[in-house]
Design a protein around this motif. Structure first.
Motif, mmCIF file in Angstrom:
data_model
loop_
_atom_site.group_PDB
_atom_site.id
_atom_site.type_symbol
_atom_site.label_atom_id
_atom_site.label_comp_id
_atom_site.label_asym_id
_atom_site.label_seq_id
_atom_site.Cartn_x
_atom_site.Cartn_y
_atom_site.Cartn_z
ATOM 1 N N LEU A 113 6.544 1.539 4.954
ATOM 2 C CA LEU A 113 5.091 1.519 4.761
ATOM 3 C C LEU A 113 4.432 2.754 5.352
ATOM 4 C CD1 LEU A 113 4.405 -2.261 5.455
ATOM 5 C CD2 LEU A 113 4.164 -1.076 3.252
ATOM 6 N N TYR A 114 4.880 3.187 6.503
ATOM 7 C CA TYR A 114 4.309 4.391 7.108
ATOM 8 C C TYR A 114 4.582 5.612 6.234
ATOM 9 C CZ TYR A 114 3.149 7.941 10.569
ATOM 10 O OH TYR A 114 2.591 9.019 11.210
ATOM 11 N N ALA A 115 5.820 5.720 5.733
ATOM 12 C CA ALA A 115 6.174 6.845 4.869
ATOM 13 C C ALA A 115 5.353 6.846 3.589
ATOM 14 C CB ALA A 115 7.664 6.794 4.532
ATOM 15 N N ALA A 116 4.958 5.654 3.114
ATOM 16 C CA ALA A 116 4.188 5.535 1.873
ATOM 17 C C ALA A 116 2.685 5.676 2.094
ATOM 18 C CB ALA A 116 4.487 4.189 1.205
ATOM 19 N N GLY A 117 2.268 5.926 3.322
ATOM 20 C CA GLY A 117 0.854 6.180 3.583
ATOM 21 C C GLY A 117 0.019 4.947 3.829
ATOM 22 N N CYS A 118 0.639 3.863 4.259
ATOM 23 C CA CYS A 118 -0.097 2.626 4.521
ATOM 24 C C CYS A 118 -1.094 2.834 5.662
ATOM 25 C CB CYS A 118 0.896 1.514 4.868
ATOM 26 S SG CYS A 118 0.146 -0.096 5.102
ATOM 27 N N ALA A 138 14.376 0.924 14.809
ATOM 28 C CA ALA A 138 14.643 0.664 13.392
ATOM 29 C C ALA A 138 13.585 1.301 12.499
ATOM 30 C CB ALA A 138 14.711 -0.839 13.131
ATOM 31 N N SER A 139 12.376 1.406 12.997
ATOM 32 C CA SER A 139 11.297 1.994 12.205
ATOM 33 C C SER A 139 11.200 3.504 12.377
ATOM 34 C CB SER A 139 9.953 1.358 12.593
ATOM 35 O OG SER A 139 9.552 1.769 13.894
ATOM 36 N N ALA A 140 12.112 4.084 13.170
ATOM 37 C CA ALA A 140 12.070 5.524 13.481
ATOM 38 C C ALA A 140 10.714 5.921 14.050
ATOM 39 C CB ALA A 140 12.409 6.358 12.248
ATOM 40 N N GLY A 141 10.161 5.048 14.884
ATOM 41 C CA GLY A 141 8.890 5.319 15.541
ATOM 42 C C GLY A 141 7.670 4.912 14.749
ATOM 43 N N ALA A 142 7.826 4.535 13.481
ATOM 44 C CA ALA A 142 6.673 4.204 12.638
ATOM 45 C C ALA A 142 5.882 3.023 13.163
ATOM 46 C CB ALA A 142 7.135 3.922 11.208
ATOM 47 N N SER A 143 6.544 2.093 13.845
ATOM 48 C CA SER A 143 5.846 0.920 14.377
ATOM 49 C C SER A 143 4.793 1.309 15.406
ATOM 50 C CB SER A 143 6.845 -0.055 15.012
ATOM 51 O OG SER A 143 7.566 0.571 16.059
ATOM 52 N N GLU A 144 4.962 2.463 16.034
ATOM 53 C CA GLU A 144 3.975 2.939 17.004
ATOM 54 C C GLU A 144 2.824 3.663 16.317
ATOM 55 O OE1 GLU A 144 3.913 2.348 20.370
ATOM 56 O OE2 GLU A 144 5.511 0.956 19.810
ATOM 57 N N TYR A 145 3.110 4.416 15.275
ATOM 58 C CA TYR A 145 2.065 5.181 14.600
ATOM 59 C C TYR A 145 1.179 4.310 13.716
ATOM 60 C CZ TYR A 145 4.807 9.288 15.985
ATOM 61 O OH TYR A 145 5.484 10.245 16.703
ATOM 62 N N LEU A 146 1.747 3.275 13.126
ATOM 63 C CA LEU A 146 0.997 2.422 12.205
ATOM 64 C C LEU A 146 -0.074 1.614 12.926
ATOM 65 C CD1 LEU A 146 3.678 0.897 9.802
ATOM 66 C CD2 LEU A 146 1.517 1.911 9.071
ATOM 67 N N ASN A 147 -1.185 1.385 12.228
ATOM 68 C CA ASN A 147 -2.168 0.419 12.697
ATOM 69 C C ASN A 147 -1.640 -0.981 12.403
ATOM 70 O OD1 ASN A 147 -4.284 2.281 13.503
ATOM 71 N ND2 ASN A 147 -4.581 2.676 11.330
ATOM 72 N N LEU A 148 -1.600 -1.837 13.423
ATOM 73 C CA LEU A 148 -1.155 -3.213 13.264
ATOM 74 C C LEU A 148 -2.312 -4.160 13.549
ATOM 75 C CD1 LEU A 148 2.372 -3.215 14.971
ATOM 76 C CD2 LEU A 148 1.827 -2.960 12.547
ATOM 77 N N ILE A 149 -2.511 -5.106 12.641
ATOM 78 C CA ILE A 149 -3.608 -6.068 12.748
ATOM 79 C C ILE A 149 -3.007 -7.459 12.852
ATOM 80 C CG2 ILE A 149 -5.661 -6.981 11.591
ATOM 81 C CD1 ILE A 149 -5.497 -4.223 9.936
ATOM 82 N N VAL A 150 -3.246 -8.143 13.946
ATOM 83 C CA VAL A 150 -2.703 -9.490 14.141
ATOM 84 C C VAL A 150 -3.696 -10.510 13.610
ATOM 85 C CG1 VAL A 150 -1.877 -11.178 15.812
ATOM 86 C CG2 VAL A 150 -1.379 -8.756 16.151
ATOM 87 N N ALA A 151 -3.236 -11.309 12.655
ATOM 88 C CA ALA A 151 -4.108 -12.309 12.023
ATOM 89 C C ALA A 151 -4.028 -13.613 12.794
ATOM 90 C CB ALA A 151 -3.692 -12.515 10.572
ATOM 91 N N THR A 152 -4.798 -13.721 13.861
ATOM 92 C CA THR A 152 -4.819 -14.967 14.618
ATOM 93 C C THR A 152 -5.450 -16.090 13.796
ATOM 94 O OG1 THR A 152 -6.892 -14.219 15.638
ATOM 95 C CG2 THR A 152 -4.867 -13.836 16.870
ATOM 96 N N ASP A 153 -6.340 -15.726 12.869
ATOM 97 C CA ASP A 153 -6.915 -16.681 11.918
ATOM 98 C C ASP A 153 -6.769 -16.055 10.531
ATOM 99 O OD1 ASP A 153 -8.506 -18.279 10.256
ATOM 100 O OD2 ASP A 153 -10.031 -18.620 11.794
ATOM 101 N N MET A 154 -5.663 -16.378 9.850
ATOM 102 C CA MET A 154 -5.356 -15.743 8.577
ATOM 103 C C MET A 154 -6.435 -16.015 7.530
ATOM 104 S SD MET A 154 -3.271 -13.736 6.947
ATOM 105 C CE MET A 154 -1.645 -13.754 7.722
ATOM 106 N N GLU A 155 -6.931 -17.243 7.481
ATOM 107 C CA GLU A 155 -7.950 -17.595 6.492
ATOM 108 C C GLU A 155 -9.201 -16.743 6.666
ATOM 109 O OE1 GLU A 155 -9.196 -19.885 3.160
ATOM 110 O OE2 GLU A 155 -7.248 -19.828 4.155
ATOM 111 N N ALA A 156 -9.636 -16.586 7.904
ATOM 112 C CA ALA A 156 -10.826 -15.781 8.181
ATOM 113 C C ALA A 156 -10.588 -14.315 7.827
ATOM 114 C CB ALA A 156 -11.220 -15.915 9.653
ATOM 115 N N LEU A 157 -9.390 -13.825 8.111
ATOM 116 C CA LEU A 157 -9.081 -12.422 7.810
ATOM 117 C C LEU A 157 -9.052 -12.178 6.304
ATOM 118 C CD1 LEU A 157 -8.365 -9.691 9.109
ATOM 119 C CD2 LEU A 157 -5.967 -10.312 8.862
ATOM 120 N N LEU A 158 -8.529 -13.140 5.542
ATOM 121 C CA LEU A 158 -8.497 -13.004 4.089
ATOM 122 C C LEU A 158 -9.907 -12.995 3.510
ATOM 123 C CD1 LEU A 158 -5.473 -15.366 3.378
ATOM 124 C CD2 LEU A 158 -5.496 -12.880 3.134
#
Length: 243
Positions: A113-118, A138-158
């Motif tokens: 996903l990081y390589a694809a410009g997510c 495993a992500s070759a560092g991409a997990s640190e560069y990517l923005n990660l959003i935790v959906a504590t309330d998935m319905e509200a986030l959708l």
């Protein structure tokens, strides 16, 4: 605050440059001399991060794996982002990942996903801290560069995504059209589920369009989430490049 170790030049550099978590100290083999390590240590010194010189034997005892190359970083918890912070653009590419339990697979997905410009990855609540070193490597560092959003309330986030005009595109075969017959919108979230459990009903019920990957053989099993992510993400890249 929980602490854990990331290992190897690629992972340590990613943690250092992404600046999405605190680095408590860097531990390096006292005999390790190469350009990449020198860059990492300079960056750490500029940020006043303690650098601890150790013997290779001491580094080996601290490391979980054997491919650390003599460089470790003791880190704190990762910061997470909000949907609003990453979605305020004319063109938005988000991904939503559910049901992926293996940290290696999760890392491979983030790498793609990081390589694809997510722009950001939405994930359900899950404590990846104990596997953070694996995910980072495993992500070759991409997990640190990517923005990660935790959906504590998935319905509200959708619902928040709908209000931001972000279309939800689900990778599943029910009521779906071929990936290659679909034109991706400017603002979208690609939802991919693990091959065992797939996507949750919450996510499926909010889908704007379901897509499937057409096979060339009569194969009735799902592809891995990592492989599916690569196919979908780089079809999106192809379409955007062709525009």
């Amino acid at each position: 605050m929980e602490q854990y170790i990331v290992e190897g030049n690629i992972s340590v550099k990613a943690v250092l440059l992404a600046q999405k978590r605190d680095i408590i100290k860097i531990m390096v083999d006292e005999k390790k001399k190469d350009r990449d390590t020198a860059f990492i240590l300079r960056q750490a010194a500029q940020r006043n991060i303690p650098i601890e010189q150790n013997s290779r034997e001491a580094i080996d005892e601290l490391a979980q794996g054997k491919t650390h190359g003599g460089l470790l970083a003791l880190c704190g918890e990762r910061s997470f982002q909000t949907l609003q912070a990453v979605a305020e653009k004319d063109s938005v590419f988000l991904a939503l990942i559910e049901g992926v339990e293996d940290p290696f697979n999760f890392g491979y997905i983030l790498r793609t996903l990081y390589a694809a410009g997510c722009d950001g990855v939405i994930i359900p609540p899950r404590n990846w801290t104990t596997a953070a070193g694996v995910v980072t490597k495993a992500s070759a560092g991409a997990s640190e560069y990517l923005n990660l959003i935790v959906a504590t309330d998935m319905e509200a986030l959708l619902h928040e995504m709908k209000q931001a005009d972000i279309q939800l595109i689900c990778a599943q075969r029910k009521d779906a059209i071929s990936l290659y017959d679909y034109a991706f919108p400017l603002k979208l979230c690609l939802a991919i589920g693990g091959e065992m459990r797939g996507l949750s009903k919450h996510v499926q019920n909010h889908s704007d369009q379901n897509l499937f990957i057409p096979y060339r053989q009569d194969f009735r099993n799902a592809m891995t989430a990592a492989a599916s992510t690569a196919i979908f993400a780089f079809e999106l890249v192809r379409q955007k490049t062709a525009d």
